[in-house]
Each structure stands twice: as C-alpha cells, then as structure tokens.
Design a protein around this motif. Structure first.
Motif, PDB file in Angstrom:
ATOM      1  N   VAL A   1      21.254  30.864  -3.699  1.00 48.99           N
ATOM      2  CA  VAL A   1      22.170  31.246  -2.406  1.00 48.99           C
ATOM      3  C   VAL A   1      21.345  30.629  -1.226  1.00 48.99           C
ATOM      4  O   VAL A   1      20.181  31.125  -1.195  1.00 48.99           O
ATOM      5  CB  VAL A   1      22.281  32.706  -2.387  1.00 48.99           C
ATOM      6  N   LEU A   2      22.106  30.328  -0.456  1.00 48.99           N
ATOM      7  CA  LEU A   2      21.750  29.517   0.864  1.00 48.99           C
ATOM      8  C   LEU A   2      22.635  30.069   2.061  1.00 48.99           C
ATOM      9  O   LEU A   2      23.763  29.696   1.982  1.00 48.99           O
ATOM     10  CB  LEU A   2      21.119  28.327   0.961  1.00 48.99           C
ATOM     11  N   LYS A   3      22.222  30.740   3.011  1.00 46.49           N
ATOM     12  CA  LYS A   3      23.134  30.994   4.226  1.00 46.49           C
ATOM     13  C   LYS A   3      24.288  31.686   3.998  1.00 46.49           C
ATOM     14  O   LYS A   3      25.231  31.222   4.284  1.00 46.49           O
ATOM     15  CB  LYS A   3      23.175  29.668   5.073  1.00 46.49           C
ATOM     16  N   GLY A   4      24.310  32.474   2.734  1.00 51.85           N
ATOM     17  CA  GLY A   4      25.559  33.289   2.431  1.00 51.85           C
ATOM     18  C   GLY A   4      26.329  32.690   1.418  1.00 51.85           C
ATOM     19  O   GLY A   4      27.544  33.127   1.305  1.00 51.85           O
TER      20      GLY A   4
ATOM     21  N   PRO B   1      16.176  31.793  -0.189  1.00 48.73           N
ATOM     22  CA  PRO B   1      15.135  32.256   1.032  1.00 48.73           C
ATOM     23  C   PRO B   1      15.530  33.499   1.480  1.00 48.73           C
ATOM     24  O   PRO B   1      16.488  34.054   1.337  1.00 48.73           O
ATOM     25  CB  PRO B   1      15.458  31.085   2.007  1.00 48.73           C
ATOM     26  N   SER B   2      14.733  34.076   2.125  1.00 47.98           N
ATOM     27  CA  SER B   2      14.881  35.404   2.805  1.00 47.98           C
ATOM     28  C   SER B   2      16.117  35.227   3.860  1.00 47.98           C
ATOM     29  O   SER B   2      16.331  34.320   4.468  1.00 47.98           O
ATOM     30  CB  SER B   2      13.770  35.858   3.848  1.00 47.98           C
TER      31      SER B   2
ATOM     32  N   ALA C   1      15.136  37.491  -7.159  1.00 47.19           N
ATOM     33  CA  ALA C   1      13.725  37.176  -7.022  1.00 47.19           C
ATOM     34  C   ALA C   1      13.492  36.165  -6.323  1.00 47.19           C
ATOM     35  O   ALA C   1      14.263  35.077  -6.310  1.00 47.19           O
ATOM     36  CB  ALA C   1      13.065  37.335  -8.420  1.00 47.19           C
ATOM     37  N   HIS C   2      12.238  36.094  -5.567  1.00 46.70           N
ATOM     38  CA  HIS C   2      11.757  34.690  -4.913  1.00 46.70           C
ATOM     39  C   HIS C   2      11.201  34.001  -5.697  1.00 46.70           C
ATOM     40  O   HIS C   2      11.148  32.586  -5.577  1.00 46.70           O
ATOM     41  CB  HIS C   2      11.061  35.343  -3.619  1.00 46.70           C
TER      42      HIS C   2
ATOM     43  N   GLY D   1       9.527  26.684  -0.456  1.00 55.09           N
ATOM     44  CA  GLY D   1      10.488  27.077  -1.305  1.00 55.09           C
ATOM     45  C   GLY D   1      11.386  26.197  -1.170  1.00 55.09           C
ATOM     46  O   GLY D   1      11.519  24.854  -1.305  1.00 55.09           O
ATOM     47  N   LEU D   2      12.923  26.641  -0.757  1.00 56.22           N
ATOM     48  CA  LEU D   2      13.933  25.720  -0.863  1.00 56.22           C
ATOM     49  C   LEU D   2      13.982  25.172   0.445  1.00 56.22           C
ATOM     50  O   LEU D   2      13.500  25.240   1.458  1.00 56.22           O
ATOM     51  CB  LEU D   2      15.248  26.660  -1.066  1.00 56.22           C
TER      52      LEU D   2
END
Length: 311
Positions: free
Chosen positions: A272-275, A100-101, A257-258, A300-301
């Motif tokens: 990758v999620l929250k670093g 995610p962003s 890429a998203h 998304g995730l």
C-alpha cells in the motif's frame, strides 16, 4: 382631543412591552432556523445508526472478506486516507500488508473490522456489509490487535476474554497461540493478576502478548493484526509466525508489518502506498520485488512503487 400627552406616552410604553416578545422572536429567527437545521441533521445522523433497530441475526461468518471500491479515513476528517480499494480475501487465507508510514495500512485495518465506516464503497464479510452486522453479533467473530494496545482494569483472563464470560479453556488456548501462556504464568497471580488502567503494571511486550491473546480468543474467523511484533523480541516474532501457520485454513488473517520477514508465511501480500494498492498477489511473487526494492533503497519502498494491483 381627549388623550393627554401622558396617556399617549403610557400607551406607547404598554404597546412596546406587549410587542417585545414578537420583536425578540424576529431578532432570533435566524438562530432558530439554524438550530432547527442542525437538529434535523442530528436526527438524520442518528437515524442512520441502526443500533436501536432490530436486525435479524446472521450465521457465523466463514471469513471471506471483500473490499469493493472502498474509500475512507478518520470520521472527523473529510479527506480520505485510502481510496478505491478493491480486493477479495478468501476464507482461511493469510494476507500480509506492508508499505511506508502513513500509507493507509491502519485505516485499511479499521475499515476491515468495521471500526470505521467507509466514505464510499462497501466492506463485505461473507457477502454481508460489515456495517449491517450488529456490533454485539459480529464482535465475537472478529479478532483485532491495534497498534495502540488498550488493556482495561481487570484480570488478565478478563482482558483476554474481552470482559465476557471467561471460558478458561479458550483463554489458555488463546494465550498459548499468542505465545503468552508462560509469560502470564510468571505474573504474581497468573491469569488472575489484576491489570491496572491501560496495563501500566505490565511491560510493552507483556501488553502486546495479552493483546494478541485477546485477538485470538475463541479463534474468530476474521483476525486483523496491526504491527503485532512492534514490542516483541525474536521469540515473540516466532510465536506470531507460528500462530499464523496454525490459523491457516481456520481463519482469515490480515497481518500488517513494516518488516517483510514477518510476512514471509502469508498466502497473499499487498503493498500500500499513499492510500492505494500498488501491488497485490501471491507472496512468492510479490516478496522478491519488495526484497529487491529494500536492497536498492535501504529505507524500504521506492517513491513510486511499480506493479499493478491484481484486484
């Protein structure tokens, strides 16, 4: 009984004038100490920058990339945006990264190419810390496409060649690899078309294709592409996938890429999620998990992505 009052007053004034510099020094002593401490920190900081120190040139890297307990973020922030990243990417592999962003994907890209130095841990290129490479030596061996593409005043060919000596054969090869050759030929002066500041006289798609060609110039052994299809149409996306296939085995490629469709042709896939890495493995194994999550959650995730990172 020999000094009059006037002599005593005059002596006091003269003594005050004589001691004024000493009193001023005492009054400014704290500021002086703080300035000296700050100067010491500057010297220490500049001393850690090995730009002026001669270093022995290293051979051209093959592209093996290792993250060993890497944490880091923007240099002006104390808070790390990625933490404790550990993985190995063998030379010639293609890695897709999604999430995610604000998950830390772009931070990972900047750490991989040495734009930012890790706060802890080490990023190694062919066994050597990427921070130890001279910028002039390692630059030609890395191709990087950031999210915000910066083009500079000059011709299209000069931008693709990174304002070094323009090798026409390499420029055209990079443009063909990026699917930009025909687009460039349609410009008023082709490869000699002047580009305005920040590429203002080009469309977003044209800038992205030229930025891709710049990243591919000379076919460097390490290529990092951050959202390479954000301004491209379906034809441009197909060109990026073809380039990934053409570079397989020749260069280590990281594609961020998203959209999972862009990452379908990669060898390895990382979420990758929250670093942090929440899933990492062969694309054929990780992609079905992402697809199921996208179906379950259209945005998304999931908020808590499952699966341990294979690191």
């Amino acid at each position: 009984q020999e000094c009059t009052g006037g002599v005593m007053i005059a002596s006091s004034i003269i003594m005050g004038r004589g001691l004024a510099p000493v009193e001023a020094a005492i009054g400014g002593w704290r500021a002086f100490l703080m300035a000296r401490e700050s100067y010491g920190r500057l010297l220490k900081g500049f001393g850690n920058d090995a730009a002026d120190a001669p270093t022995m040139p290293l051979p051209k890297p093959e592209g093996k990339l290792v993250f060993d307990g890497v944490s880091g973020g923007p240099p002006d922030l104390r808070k790390f945006t990625v933490s404790n990243l550990s993985f190995t990417l063998e030379a010639g592999q293609v890695l897709g990264i999604t999430g995610p962003s604000a998950a830390g994907k772009s931070t990972l890209a900047r750490l991989a190419v040495g734009v930012w130095r890790p706060g802890s841990g080490v990023v190694r290129l062919d066994g050597a810390s990427i921070s130890d490479w001279s910028r002039e030596d390692v630059g030609p061996h890395i191709g990087y496409l950031p999210q915000d593409i910066e083009l500079f005043p000059g011709t299209v060919a000069e931008n693709i060649a990174r304002f070094g000596e323009v090798d026409a054969e390499k420029v055209v090869d990079a443009a063909r690899l990026a699917g930009a050759h025909q687009v460039i030929l349609e410009l008023p002066q082709g490869y000699d078309t002047p580009i305005g500041p920040a590429g203002v006289n080009l469309s977003g798609g044209q800038r992205q294709r030229i930025g891709l060609a710049r990243a591919f110039y000379g076919r460097p052994p390490l290529i990092v592409l951050d959202e390479p299809t954000s301004n491209l149409d379906a034809e441009g996306e197909a060109a990026v996938r073809q380039a990934m296939e053409a570079l397989r085995g020749q260069a280590t490629v990281i594609v961020i890429a998203h959209r999972p469709a862009v990452l379908g042709g990669t060898d390895q896939l990382m979420v990758v999620l929250k670093g942090q890495i929440v899933n990492f493995g062969p694309t054929s194994e990780v992609m079905p998990q992402i697809t199921r999550r996208v179906v379950a959650r259209p945005e998304g995730l999931p908020q808590e992505a499952g699966g341990a990172a294979h690191v």
